[in-house]
Design a protein around this motif. Structure first.
Motif: not given
Length: 563
Positions: A309-338
């Motif tokens: 019953g916990i409302n999880v808010f994800m506040v992402s600051v300075a999200k990955p740039s286009a060049e960095e995005f390939s190094t992100v393990q899970d592209k949908d981590f925000i959708k899965k966290a909230v």
């Protein structure tokens, strides 16, 4: 940059020729005798308010009458009340007296305990500490005569110290329209760096200030995400904004991996407990601030948080740039966290240098209580109206059984200002509003109010009573959260179908409970669809008690299906 802790009472106000005036406004008769270097303090004076490393202070009597914050056992965090800690330690009696305070360095893991009528709290870390001991010689007992003896210059409290907080500010107690329990998880990984970590602390401090933390408003605790999550302070530790802002300023940067998933799991498992200060019926919120992307998987921790019953808010600051995005393990981590992937619980800020202008928008989302979906359940989010037949055929003894039955239903729900609300109407030919949905703020209050309802006696006009309850109980409530339980023992003298249909069109789910001579056709005409699961009947009033779990289960079923 940040305000100091609340030091509004460094010492009591001195009344020339009379004695010492306490926070309560009462005078301690006569002079307060002092040893060399001793000076009087108030019950709320904290260790951090005192100057010098080895100080003798004079505590007033009866400090246990006031609410004093004490953190630790034996060794106390400097934010603690000196006199409260002295009573807890056993070096000060209730009659007050002198105590020696020894300033020490900060520590980790201040332990909570109960001693001498004082419950101290746990604290993970604080920047300074103090210990206590008795003075070598006790002063004279408090004298009954008045005195005009002047205090040494060092003992004279400054004007700033005795300046009173405005009455209006003292009575607000926080934002009463945003009563939520909040865990803020901040990024303390090597990825963020010291400079951006400081910007993050500034952002969190401004968000806390905007929320208007207070005893009757939001409560906030904080966890740092790194290799291993670390709880810095709990919900009950600071309910005054100045104290909390000081605690945020004191946070030290950890470094390490961005194990956000591990921090979410830690918070979901350990943070929201009654021992840690969580309040019953209050929505639970977790704000996860992250610089970039996590080093670990967030899905398991987020799933536990949602199920809890916990409302999880994800506040992402300075999200990955286009060049960095390939190094992100899970592209949908925000959708899965909230809490829910509907864009309400996720918030993106382009840079740490632009966080300030986003505080108001985020604050508005956190305080939108009806949108906190994960903390909503049938026990803490419904409005229930009781429509009680007070006709002559019921009788005084059976009427009491009806009230007991309704009290049994009430016991299953979390009644509070921000939780379930319950109201009651009694009817014969006439109707009487016994109490509204917003009149009572706890389960105990509702049950007491039910037991005090006096039996009316008269005829039976159930249709008119349904219309009256619709208008008097549910006028200012949200659709799909409203339930009306009608209890009657006979046939109505007026039409019930029309008023019941009108109520249902306004979003009110009706359960009909019939006793003795109540016609099944009337009961079914009033009930919501499917009628079989919303209609109950018993020959004897004593049989009503068996319907309590069935009605509670029915309300939960309908609430879940509609939400």
């Amino acid at each position: 940059m940040f305000p100091r802790p609340d030091v509004g009472h460094r010492g009591p106000h001195l009344e020339p020729g009379l004695g010492v005036r306490h926070k309560s406004g009462c005078l301690v008769p006569g002079p307060l005798p002092m040893g060399p270097g001793a000076f009087p303090v108030a019950c709320e004076t904290r260790g951090t308010d005192l100057k010098g490393d080895d100080v003798v202070v004079l505590c007033p009597p009866d400090c246990t009458q006031f609410r004093m914050s004490v953190f630790g056992t034996g060794l106390y965090a400097a934010i603690s009340s000196v006199c409260g800690a002295a009573v807890h330690r056993g070096v000060l009696k209730l009659s007050g007296g002198p105590v020696r305070v020894h300033k020490l360095q900060g520590r980790h893991n201040y332990v909570s305990s109960y001693a001498n009528g004082i419950q101290s709290q746990a604290l993970s870390r604080w920047s300074a500490s103090f210990s206590l001991s008795k003075t070598v010689s006790d002063p004279l007992e408090l004298a009954s005569e008045t005195s005009t003896t002047a205090l040494p210059a060092a003992a004279q409290p400054s004007k700033k110290a005795v300046k009173k907080t405005s009455v209006r500010k003292a009575l607000t107690g926080g934002n009463r329209d945003c009563q939520i329990d909040v865990a803020v998880v901040i990024d303390s990984s090597s990825n963020i760096g010291q400079r951006r970590f400081n910007l993050q602390k500034n952002f969190v401090a401004k968000l806390v200030a905007a929320l208007r933390v207070g005893p009757f408003g939001p409560h906030v605790g904080l966890i740092q995400a790194s290799d291993t999550p670390r709880t810095e302070f709990l919900l009950a530790n600071f309910t005054h904004p100045k104290q909390m802002l000081f605690a945020i300023r004191e946070l030290s940067y950890l470094g390490g991996e961005t194990n956000t998933g591990k921090a979410i799991m830690h918070t979901a498992e350990t943070f929201f407990t009654q021992a840690n200060g969580v309040r019953r019926g209050h929505p639970r919120v977790m704000i996860v601030v992250i610089d970039g992307w996590p080093s670990d998987d967030v899905e398991q921790g987020a799933m536990l948080a949602r199920e809890s019953g916990i409302n999880v808010f994800m506040v992402s600051v300075a999200k990955p740039s286009a060049e960095e995005f390939s190094t992100v393990q899970d592209k949908d981590f925000i959708k899965k966290a909230v809490c829910k992937d509907n864009s309400f619980f996720s918030y993106s800020i382009p840079s740490w240098f632009s966080t300030t202008k986003h505080v108001r928008v985020l604050n508005s989302r956190l305080c939108s209580l009806d949108d906190l979906l994960c903390s909503k359940n049938c026990y803490n989010s419904v409005n229930i109206g009781f429509l009680i037949d007070g006709s002559s055929s019921v009788g005084q003894g059976n009427f009491q059984l009806v009230l007991d039955f309704l009290a049994g239903i009430t016991r299953s729900f979390d009644v509070s200002d921000v939780g379930t609300r319950i109201g009651a109407v009694q009817f014969t030919y006439d109707q009487r509003l016994e109490f509204g949905l917003f009149d009572h703020h706890s389960k105990e209050e509702v049950i007491n109010a039910l037991q005090k309802i006096s039996y009316m006696s008269g005829g039976t006009s159930t249709g008119s009573a349904i219309s009256f309850a619709t208008q008097s109980l549910f006028r200012d409530t949200r659709r799909s959260h409203n339930f009306l339980i009608v209890v009657t023992d006979g046939q109505s003298y007026d039409d019930v179908r029309g008023p019941a249909t009108a109520a249902q069109k306004q979003g009110i789910t009706i359960f009909s409970v019939g006793v003795a001579w109540a016609p099944l056709s009337d009961l079914r005409s009033m009930s919501s669809e499917p009628r079989d699961s919303h209609t109950f009947f018993t020959r004897e009033f004593s049989g009503l008690a068996e319907f309590v779990p069935l009605l509670v289960r029915g309300i939960c079923r309908d609430f879940t299906e509609n939400n």
